[in-house]
Design a protein around this motif. Structure first.
Motif, PDB file in Angstrom:
ATOM      1  N   GLN A   1      11.682  -7.100  48.180  1.00 44.52           N
ATOM      2  CA  GLN A   1      11.946  -5.747  47.670  1.00 44.52           C
ATOM      3  C   GLN A   1      10.710  -4.841  47.763  1.00 44.52           C
ATOM      4  OE1 GLN A   1      15.151  -4.911  46.450  1.00 44.52           O
ATOM      5  NE2 GLN A   1      15.806  -6.969  46.928  1.00 44.52           N
ATOM      6  N   THR A   2       9.809  -5.124  48.701  1.00 46.90           N
ATOM      7  CA  THR A   2       8.594  -4.316  48.819  1.00 46.90           C
ATOM      8  C   THR A   2       8.495  -3.566  50.143  1.00 46.90           C
ATOM      9  OG1 THR A   2       7.348  -6.189  49.720  1.00 46.90           O
ATOM     10  CG2 THR A   2       7.287  -5.874  47.310  1.00 46.90           C
ATOM     11  N   THR A   3       9.448  -3.742  51.042  1.00 43.49           N
ATOM     12  CA  THR A   3       9.367  -3.110  52.360  1.00 43.49           C
ATOM     13  C   THR A   3      10.092  -1.773  52.420  1.00 43.49           C
ATOM     14  OG1 THR A   3      11.386  -4.128  53.229  1.00 43.49           O
ATOM     15  CG2 THR A   3       9.309  -5.392  53.456  1.00 43.49           C
ATOM     16  N   GLY A   4      10.930  -1.494  51.430  1.00 50.45           N
ATOM     17  CA  GLY A   4      11.734  -0.275  51.442  1.00 50.45           C
ATOM     18  C   GLY A   4      12.995  -0.384  52.281  1.00 50.45           C
ATOM     19  N   HIS A   5      13.212  -1.529  52.907  1.00 51.31           N
ATOM     20  CA  HIS A   5      14.388  -1.710  53.758  1.00 51.31           C
ATOM     21  C   HIS A   5      15.631  -2.054  52.943  1.00 51.31           C
ATOM     22  CE1 HIS A   5      12.446  -1.438  57.649  1.00 51.31           C
ATOM     23  NE2 HIS A   5      11.448  -2.158  57.151  1.00 51.31           N
TER      24      HIS A   5
END
Length: 171
Positions: free
Chosen positions: A47-51
């Motif tokens: 949940q840290t890539t923004g994808h």
């Protein structure tokens, strides 16, 4: 070929319904909307890539309309849950209809308004409608997951159904 891009929770459960629709040429699981180039499944899960997990669809407009894809999309998602779908929680599982042009945008907005006006849901429809971003196909093991891992896929579908049933009962 025309193209569509939808996010509705785990991409594993979004592929089969679209692949079974007449006129669909290709459905690819993948990621879109983030800031990390060529993300992996492990990266997106953090949940840290923004994808957002999504399905890219190529279809033949002489056999299936974008409106038909939208109708099927609404049946696969919980449009009242902005931060996940069913038991999949977090930004990478949010419901989004992505559009490639103004015509798709208008049809998506109209479809959302029809759903809102239908009274089918007591909560607000929070699915967003956003311009399509770069799409990155997921790793091969995530493509056509329902065929490669039928038992695990059946478990995922059952969990989604149980989650959905529990939400309806609590309204």
């Amino acid at each position: 070929m025309s193209k569509a891009l939808f996010a509705g929770g785990c991409f594993w459960c979004m592929v089969e319904p679209f692949e079974e629709m007449d006129g669909i040429q290709k459905v690819i699981s993948g990621y879109t909307g983030g800031h990390v180039p060529n993300p992996t499944y492990e990266q997106v899960k953090t949940q840290t890539t923004g994808h957002t997990e999504a399905v890219y669809i190529e279809y033949d407009e002489s056999k299936v309309r974008f409106e038909d894809l939208l109708e099927l999309y609404w049946q696969q998602t919980d449009p009242t849950d902005a931060m996940g779908q069913f038991m999949d929680r977090g930004e990478s599982y949010r419901p989004v209809i992505f559009y490639y042009d103004n015509e798709q945008k208008e049809k998506a907005v109209r479809s959302k308004h029809l759903l809102e006006d239908s009274g089918r849901y007591t909560e607000s429809i929070v699915t967003t409608i956003e311009p399509a971003n770069r799409f990155y196909p997921a790793e091969e093991e995530h493509q056509q997951f329902y065929k490669k891992n039928p038992r695990r896929y059946a478990e995922e579908k059952q969990q989604r159904k149980a989650w959905a049933d529990s939400r309806v009962g609590s309204e």
